[in-house]
Design a protein around this motif. Structure first.
Motif, mmCIF file in Angstrom:
data_model
loop_
_atom_site.group_PDB
_atom_site.id
_atom_site.type_symbol
_atom_site.label_atom_id
_atom_site.label_comp_id
_atom_site.label_asym_id
_atom_site.label_seq_id
_atom_site.Cartn_x
_atom_site.Cartn_y
_atom_site.Cartn_z
ATOM 1 N N TRP A 75 -0.907 27.633 -17.040
ATOM 2 C CA TRP A 75 0.412 27.958 -16.505
ATOM 3 C C TRP A 75 0.262 29.251 -15.702
ATOM 4 O O TRP A 75 -0.391 30.185 -16.144
ATOM 5 C CB TRP A 75 1.413 28.138 -17.636
ATOM 6 N N ALA A 76 0.838 29.286 -14.498
ATOM 7 C CA ALA A 76 0.663 30.448 -13.622
ATOM 8 C C ALA A 76 1.949 30.697 -12.849
ATOM 9 O O ALA A 76 2.656 29.761 -12.478
ATOM 10 C CB ALA A 76 -0.500 30.202 -12.663
ATOM 11 N N TRP A 77 2.234 31.976 -12.584
ATOM 12 C CA TRP A 77 3.453 32.317 -11.870
ATOM 13 C C TRP A 77 3.323 33.693 -11.224
ATOM 14 O O TRP A 77 2.358 34.431 -11.453
ATOM 15 C CB TRP A 77 4.661 32.265 -12.794
ATOM 16 N N ASP A 98 9.266 37.918 -9.642
ATOM 17 C CA ASP A 98 10.308 36.996 -9.162
ATOM 18 C C ASP A 98 10.331 35.669 -9.908
ATOM 19 O O ASP A 98 11.274 34.891 -9.790
ATOM 20 C CB ASP A 98 10.200 36.776 -7.661
ATOM 21 N N GLY A 99 9.286 35.362 -10.691
ATOM 22 C CA GLY A 99 9.309 34.190 -11.554
ATOM 23 C C GLY A 99 8.964 32.880 -10.887
ATOM 24 O O GLY A 99 9.143 31.816 -11.484
ATOM 25 N N THR A 100 8.445 32.906 -9.644
ATOM 26 C CA THR A 100 8.063 31.669 -8.971
ATOM 27 C C THR A 100 6.879 31.033 -9.681
ATOM 28 O O THR A 100 5.836 31.656 -9.857
ATOM 29 C CB THR A 100 7.687 31.941 -7.497
ATOM 30 N N ASN A 101 7.040 29.765 -10.095
ATOM 31 C CA ASN A 101 5.983 29.071 -10.833
ATOM 32 C C ASN A 101 5.028 28.351 -9.883
ATOM 33 O O ASN A 101 5.452 27.823 -8.854
ATOM 34 C CB ASN A 101 6.591 28.054 -11.806
ATOM 35 N N ALA A 102 3.761 28.334 -10.247
ATOM 36 C CA ALA A 102 2.764 27.642 -9.428
ATOM 37 C C ALA A 102 2.799 26.139 -9.662
ATOM 38 O O ALA A 102 2.441 25.364 -8.772
ATOM 39 C CB ALA A 102 1.372 28.188 -9.740
ATOM 40 N N PHE A 103 3.234 25.724 -10.835
ATOM 41 C CA PHE A 103 3.224 24.308 -11.190
ATOM 42 C C PHE A 103 4.634 23.880 -11.613
ATOM 43 O O PHE A 103 5.468 24.716 -11.990
ATOM 44 C CB PHE A 103 2.203 24.037 -12.288
ATOM 45 N N VAL A 119 -0.369 34.068 -7.241
ATOM 46 C CA VAL A 119 0.037 34.288 -8.639
ATOM 47 C C VAL A 119 -0.597 35.565 -9.179
ATOM 48 O O VAL A 119 -1.668 35.984 -8.742
ATOM 49 C CB VAL A 119 -0.343 33.086 -9.546
ATOM 50 N N ASN A 120 0.075 36.185 -10.137
ATOM 51 C CA ASN A 120 -0.491 37.372 -10.791
ATOM 52 C C ASN A 120 -0.341 37.334 -12.309
ATOM 53 O O ASN A 120 -0.674 38.303 -12.981
ATOM 54 C CB ASN A 120 0.127 38.657 -10.227
ATOM 55 N N ARG A 121 0.198 36.235 -12.837
ATOM 56 C CA ARG A 121 0.293 36.063 -14.291
ATOM 57 C C ARG A 121 -0.155 34.648 -14.656
ATOM 58 O O ARG A 121 0.165 33.694 -13.947
ATOM 59 C CB ARG A 121 1.734 36.260 -14.775
ATOM 60 N N ILE A 122 -0.874 34.532 -15.772
ATOM 61 C CA ILE A 122 -1.304 33.209 -16.234
ATOM 62 C C ILE A 122 -1.174 33.111 -17.751
ATOM 63 O O ILE A 122 -1.126 34.128 -18.465
ATOM 64 C CB ILE A 122 -2.767 32.897 -15.838
ATOM 65 N N ILE A 123 -1.086 31.872 -18.223
ATOM 66 C CA ILE A 123 -1.188 31.552 -19.653
ATOM 67 C C ILE A 123 -2.132 30.363 -19.769
ATOM 68 O O ILE A 123 -1.983 29.377 -19.043
ATOM 69 C CB ILE A 123 0.174 31.173 -20.261
#
Length: 386
Positions: free
Chosen positions: A154-156, A160-165, A189-193
């Protein structure tokens, strides 16, 4: 209208075209084509291998790049490849089944594969819906506990919360023979799970830079990551040789690995450079460093960040804080850097302009900056402070 004013008007019009024209003129997607493939049901995890006529491979190693399932067209997989790639092999099941070499044109193509030797190629769209736009991506690798199945990414973009998927748990990560799972995410993206078991287990939010990254996940979901391939051979130490200005006292070297920020030394300004007696100052540093700063006067004067290739000895000639030349062999004409305190000042040159006009040199400089910005080329400089 004076000549300089005509120049200015024409140049401003040109700048307007560069800035306001469609981004496609500079789009990275112009250099890529989209390859679709419909493969037999027993072909698992299809990949694509691509190369140019001169033998240049599009991907680092066989079986190539994983193809992504198209959610809007069941049974179809897709992947972007460089437009220079004129030869394609579709393979699957860890490279154990594959097509023959397929010659292609430099445009989007649809492969219908009934078997290794039964391949139909079409340049007319065979799928439904609009084709996706090319987005530059980077790879994310993850090593997870054995109890984690169906590993996802999961990445975003924060904040601003825009999701990659489209929906949780995100994009499926492909399992590799080395025990690492891999998936690609857009460079914005700059955040992942990293998650598993359909999203029932997961890591915490990880704040990252958009560069290839390796994430190691513990049984409790805690995670560590690095931008250096843990499977890569350990690079041998390298020697950095420097010529610094004569008025820089106590020249030192600061070295680190970007973008993860791993420093070679414990504190600024780094380690003193040693006089080798041949006109050069030198210091041995770990072979994994890819960024340097030469500084002097207890770190109060310094170069900008100097990017270097890891694993290679390097020669740096520093003229002043704003000018440094990097090479990977000893420069034949590398004279000692001048003493800026005693060097004669250059005679000032008057700008070429007409009364009431703008200097041509200034206009051209502005044009270069704007054009580079429009094309997405930016130079970022950061300085290490004491």
């Amino acid at each position: 209208m004076s000549r300089i004013k005509r120049w200015t008007a024409a140049l401003l019009a040109l700048l307007f075209l560069f800035v306001m024209a469609p981004a496609a003129a500079f789009a990275e997607g112009d250099d890529y084509i989209l390859i679709y493939a419909q493969v037999p049901q027993d072909w698992q995890a299809p990949h694509i291998w691509a190369w140019a006529d001169d033998g240049t491979n599009a991907f680092a190693a066989w079986p190539g790049e994983a193809m992504e399932a198209d959610a809007d067209n069941p049974g179809w997989y897709r992947c972007w490849v460089p437009a220079t790639a004129t030869n394609i092999i579709i393979n699957a099941s860890e490279g154990t089944v594959q097509t023959k070499d397929q010659k292609i044109e430099a445009k989007n193509a649809w492969f219908t594969i009934a078997g290794p030797e039964d391949v139909t190629v079409s340049y007319d769209q065979q799928t439904e819906g609009e084709l996706p736009e090319y987005v530059a991506t980077f790879k994310i690798h993850a090593q997870v506990p054995e109890s984690w199945q169906d590993v996802g990414l999961w990445a975003w973009l924060d904040p601003d919360g825009t999701n990659a998927f489209e929906a949780w748990p995100g994009k499926a990560m492909a399992a590799g023979e080395d025990g690492w799972y891999t998936a690609a995410a857009p460079v914005w993206v700059n955040r992942i799970i990293v998650n598993g078991n359909g999203g029932e287990v997961q890591t915490e939010d990880l704040s990252i830079d958009p560069a290839e990254i390796w994430v190691t996940v513990a049984e409790d979901g805690s995670a560590e990551f690095t931008y250096n391939d843990p499977n890569a051979p350990v690079a041998e130490d390298i020697t950095v040789r420097v010529k610094a200005p004569a008025d820089w006292t106590g020249p030192c070297l600061w070295a680190w690995s970007a973008p993860d920020g791993t420093n070679a030394f414990t504190s600024w300004p780094g380690e003193p450079l040693e006089d080798t007696g041949d006109g050069w100052l030198a210091l041995t540093v770990p072979g994994w460093v890819n960024s340097l700063i030469v500084n002097g006067n207890e770190g109060s004067v310094q170069t900008g960040d100097l990017s270097v290739e890891p694993g290679k000895d390097v020669w740096v000639v520093v003229t002043d804080a704003e000018n440094a030349a990097v090479s990977y062999e000893e420069p034949a004409d590398a004279a000692p850097a001048p003493d800026s305190a005693s060097a004669p000042a250059a005679e000032p040159q008057a700008p070429a302009e007409e009364p009431g006009g703008m200097a041509v040199g200034v206009i051209v400089a502005i044009a270069a900056v704007v054009i580079l910005a429009a094309g997405g080329v930016f130079l970022a400089m950061k300085k290490k402070k004491q």
